[in-house]
Design a protein around this motif. Sequence first.
Motif, short mmCIF file in Angstrom:
data_model
loop_
_atom_site.label_atom_id
_atom_site.label_comp_id
_atom_site.label_asym_id
_atom_site.label_seq_id
_atom_site.Cartn_x
_atom_site.Cartn_y
_atom_site.Cartn_z
N UNK A 192 21.42 -22.24 55.31
CA UNK A 192 21.41 -20.79 55.13
C UNK A 192 20.00 -20.21 55.09
N UNK A 193 19.07 -20.97 54.53
CA UNK A 193 17.73 -20.43 54.27
C UNK A 193 16.72 -20.81 55.34
N UNK A 194 16.78 -22.05 55.82
CA UNK A 194 15.71 -22.56 56.67
C UNK A 194 16.11 -22.79 58.12
N UNK A 195 17.31 -22.39 58.49
CA UNK A 195 17.74 -22.61 59.87
C UNK A 195 16.87 -21.82 60.83
N UNK A 196 16.48 -22.45 61.91
CA UNK A 196 15.60 -21.79 62.88
C UNK A 196 16.30 -21.67 64.23
N UNK A 197 15.68 -20.89 65.11
CA UNK A 197 16.25 -20.70 66.44
C UNK A 197 16.32 -22.00 67.22
N UNK A 198 17.21 -22.00 68.18
CA UNK A 198 17.35 -23.11 69.13
C UNK A 198 17.76 -24.43 68.46
N UNK A 199 18.50 -24.34 67.35
CA UNK A 199 19.04 -25.54 66.72
C UNK A 199 20.55 -25.40 66.59
N UNK A 200 21.22 -26.54 66.43
CA UNK A 200 22.68 -26.52 66.30
C UNK A 200 23.12 -25.93 64.97
N UNK A 201 22.19 -25.80 64.01
CA UNK A 201 22.52 -25.26 62.70
C UNK A 201 22.48 -23.73 62.66
N UNK A 202 22.01 -23.10 63.72
CA UNK A 202 21.89 -21.64 63.76
C UNK A 202 23.26 -21.06 64.10
N UNK A 203 23.82 -20.28 63.17
CA UNK A 203 25.20 -19.82 63.29
C UNK A 203 25.31 -18.35 62.88
#
Length: 338
Positions: free
Chosen positions: A213-224
Amino acid sequence: MRSTATPNLLQSLPPISVSPRNPSLLAHNILTSPPKRTLDITCASKRSPDDYHATLKALNSRDRRPRKSLGQHYMLNDEINEQLVASANVEEGDLILEIGPGTGSLTNVLIDAGATVLAIEKDAHMAALVRERFADTNRFKVLQEDFIKCHIRSHMLSMLESMGSLSEKPRYAKVVANIPFNISTDVIKQLLPTGDIFSEIVLLLQDETALRLVESSLRTSEYRPINIFVNFYSDPEYKFKVPRSNFFPQPKVDAAVVRFKLKQAVDYPVVSSTKSFFSMVNSAFNGKRKMLRKSLQHICTPVEIEEALQNVGCLATSRPEELTLDDFVNLHNSIVRA
């Protein structure tokens, strides 16, 4: 003949060392939050802190065992409860919403800090337990309800109004809670758009969820889509990690504390409709590996989407994980008709 009586938890479980004064535990926790602050409280003397034995004794008093279906994991380290309260800058006179008070260990610290606590507890047995535990104070109220289904806005506005009559200053409430991991996303979606009621929300979440929630960055699978949602309504901050050894029963994952500083409506990104904005965002991520010109073609033609993307400074071949919150806002305002 075997007894059918409910086993006593204190007898059936091996002791664990979770005292906040245990040096080995503190070394294991490696809490990264600021040092525990000293609160100047003018209320009654502090209550006894909760620990492993106090928690199990409370559960035994109701013949209860933690229910997996409710995601019940009880905090055993009162030091962490104090850091939760410090992370929300709880002061005397604050109104606090607590979700899932359980045996009341966090509630205890909140009341000691001078706060008035409204607790929402789904488990009728736990609601009765904390109602009885804090019967000697007029700064605690518990409602036996499912938080996901309750009308929290009306509950909070009623309490704010009654407290506001005693003070001339504008008043906002805060949320401080150790919530079940399995409802964390639902809780966040329900609470973050309430900046007119709450100033900040401090939650103990699964560590993986907190980081996402806090540290997700662009171009990653965690970005939602939830990342867009969180940043639309708040400024999130990862506070500190809480190892799984601090809970009973011990979960399979570590936890972490996150503070969401809520935005006021005037500070939200400007869109013609929040409903249509998040509908567009969700549609974009439904085809995450697809280019936006394909996943959003139900809104307008692929050519129009390509032109809109280029007008907001993005590539015509952009995918959803490549757009920031501002990019999505600008794209929405370009292609969605009010």
